[in-house]
Design a protein around this motif. Structure first.
Motif, PDB file in Angstrom:
ATOM      1  N   ILE A  55     104.416  22.207  19.626  1.00 13.31           N
ATOM      2  CA  ILE A  55     105.206  21.505  20.925  1.00 13.31           C
ATOM      3  C   ILE A  55     105.139  20.339  20.999  1.00 13.31           C
ATOM      4  CG2 ILE A  55     105.975  21.667  23.354  1.00 13.31           C
ATOM      5  CD1 ILE A  55     105.909  24.690  23.405  1.00 13.31           C
ATOM      6  N   MET A  59     108.506  17.650  20.076  1.00  9.97           N
ATOM      7  CA  MET A  59     108.642  16.632  21.161  1.00  9.97           C
ATOM      8  C   MET A  59     108.867  15.752  20.194  1.00  9.97           C
ATOM      9  SD  MET A  59     106.573  18.056  24.289  1.00  9.97           S
ATOM     10  CE  MET A  59     107.159  16.586  25.564  1.00  9.97           C
ATOM     11  N   GLN A  60     107.771  15.127  19.830  1.00 10.50           N
ATOM     12  CA  GLN A  60     107.389  13.298  19.002  1.00 10.50           C
ATOM     13  C   GLN A  60     108.589  13.361  17.886  1.00 10.50           C
ATOM     14  OE1 GLN A  60     104.752  11.684  19.623  1.00 10.50           O
ATOM     15  NE2 GLN A  60     105.075  10.254  17.920  1.00 10.50           N
ATOM     16  N   TRP A  64     111.870  13.152  22.646  1.00  8.48           N
ATOM     17  CA  TRP A  64     111.391  13.367  23.761  1.00  8.48           C
ATOM     18  C   TRP A  64     110.129  12.979  24.721  1.00  8.48           C
ATOM     19  CZ3 TRP A  64     112.837  19.255  23.814  1.00  8.48           C
ATOM     20  CH2 TRP A  64     114.471  19.669  22.933  1.00  8.48           C
ATOM     21  N   ARG A  67     108.091  16.819  28.658  1.00 12.65           N
ATOM     22  CA  ARG A  67     107.779  17.844  27.879  1.00 12.65           C
ATOM     23  C   ARG A  67     109.281  18.981  28.843  1.00 12.65           C
ATOM     24  NH1 ARG A  67     103.947  22.335  25.975  1.00 12.65           N
ATOM     25  NH2 ARG A  67     104.519  23.684  27.129  1.00 12.65           N
ATOM     26  N   GLN A  73     114.492  25.235  25.348  1.00 14.49           N
ATOM     27  CA  GLN A  73     114.178  24.082  24.375  1.00 14.49           C
ATOM     28  C   GLN A  73     112.669  23.317  23.940  1.00 14.49           C
ATOM     29  OE1 GLN A  73     115.267  21.060  27.390  1.00 14.49           O
ATOM     30  NE2 GLN A  73     117.252  21.163  26.391  1.00 14.49           N
ATOM     31  N   LEU A  74     111.943  24.042  24.325  1.00  9.86           N
ATOM     32  CA  LEU A  74     110.066  24.245  24.665  1.00  9.86           C
ATOM     33  C   LEU A  74     110.348  25.451  22.128  1.00  9.86           C
ATOM     34  CD1 LEU A  74     108.686  24.504  27.256  1.00  9.86           C
ATOM     35  CD2 LEU A  74     108.475  22.607  26.578  1.00  9.86           C
ATOM     36  N   ALA A  77     111.432  23.085  20.606  1.00  8.46           N
ATOM     37  CA  ALA A  77     110.816  22.008  19.585  1.00  8.46           C
ATOM     38  C   ALA A  77     109.986  22.465  18.739  1.00  8.46           C
ATOM     39  CB  ALA A  77     110.019  21.483  20.827  1.00  8.46           C
TER      40      ALA A  77
END
Ligand code: GLU
Length: 261
Positions: A55, A59-60, A64, A67, A73-74, A77
């Protein structure tokens, strides 16, 4: 460490360690663990890694900074980040002539008789081949470790599955303290205890400090699960130089939670 020559070792690394506190995957740290794994394999140990960080890496990659709260969305990711995570593991392990394999599992897989047997047979075969399995939760289909634990309990269930002798939980803290050291100056490191002692849960309660959910409580609970098949658990800092090889040489680092004889 007073654990007798552990043959099978599960090493769990959390998101904050793998990603250098969320700033992209920490190749140097992963390379360091890979080098130690190579030493352990050469000494006749069998090693598996349970790694989160999908995750954080996702995100990176998605740009994003924060968090998200939305679970899907998680999960998305995690799917994006898993690509980068295994890429880095593969290249770091290859530098030390180690072969690695991606294994995505869920608690529910391990609770199902047929899936459990398949997972065990696959992992046993990989270990016999001298390949290091890199295990993560399959976050597309479940959300257990996203919500709570950052793979601590998955690592314990894997320890049970393959009857490992030792679970090493590497984290960003030095081990389990008698109280939260950031809030209580009198807190001291607990170097030895029996896994499953209810007093440990009290000490660990609320000490969540990692990038994702987890903290000490899930580690203490993981040690309790690991002890069910007789495995000892060490909770130690993943930033400690040569932590894995030193532990195997009998040095006391972090907290050793032994199974009741
Ligand atoms: N399996 C997840 C990962 O690898 C769990 C960690 C988290 O919730 O950030 O990223």
């Amino acid at each position: 460490m007073n654990t007798q020559k552990p043959k099978r070792i599960v090493v769990k690394v959390g998101s904050s360690l793998v990603t250098n506190n969320g700033e992209g995957l920490d190749r140097a740290a992963i390379g360091m663990w890979a080098e130690q794994m190579a030493t352990l394999l050469a000494a006749g140990h069998e090693v598996l890694m349970v790694s989160s960080g999908a995750i954080a890496e996702g995100m990176q990659r998605l740009g994003w900074a924060k968090r998200p709260k939305d679970i899907h969305q998680l999960q998305a990711a995690a799917a994006v980040g898993q690509m980068g995570l295994v890429q880095v593991y593969e290249s770091c392990f290859a530098r030390f002539n180690l072969r690695s394999a991606q294994v995505l599992l869920t608690n529910a897989d391990l609770a199902d008789t047929e899936r459990n047997a398949n997972a065990k047979a696959t992992l046993d075969t990989l270990l016999k081949l001298g390949v290091v399995p890199i295990i993560n939760e399959n976050d597309t289909v479940v959300t257990d470790e996203i919500k709570f634990g950052d793979n601590d309990s998955l690592a314990a269930l894997v320890t049970n599955l393959i009857h490992a002798d030792l679970l090493v939980i590497l984290t960003d803290q030095g081990g389990l303290f008698t109280a939260d050291p950031r809030q209580d100056a009198s807190a001291t490191l607990l170097s030895n205890a029996v896994a499953g002692d209810p007093a440990l849960e009290k000490m660990a309660g609320g000490a969540a400090s990692e990038l994702s959910k987890g903290g000490m409580l899930t580690k203490v609970l993981a040690a309790k699960i690991a002890a069910q098949t007789g495995a000892a658990t060490v909770i130690a800092s993943g930033r400690e130089p040569q932590v894995l090889t030193r532990l195997m040489n009998g040095e006391s680092i972090g907290t050793l939670l032994s199974a009741k004889p």
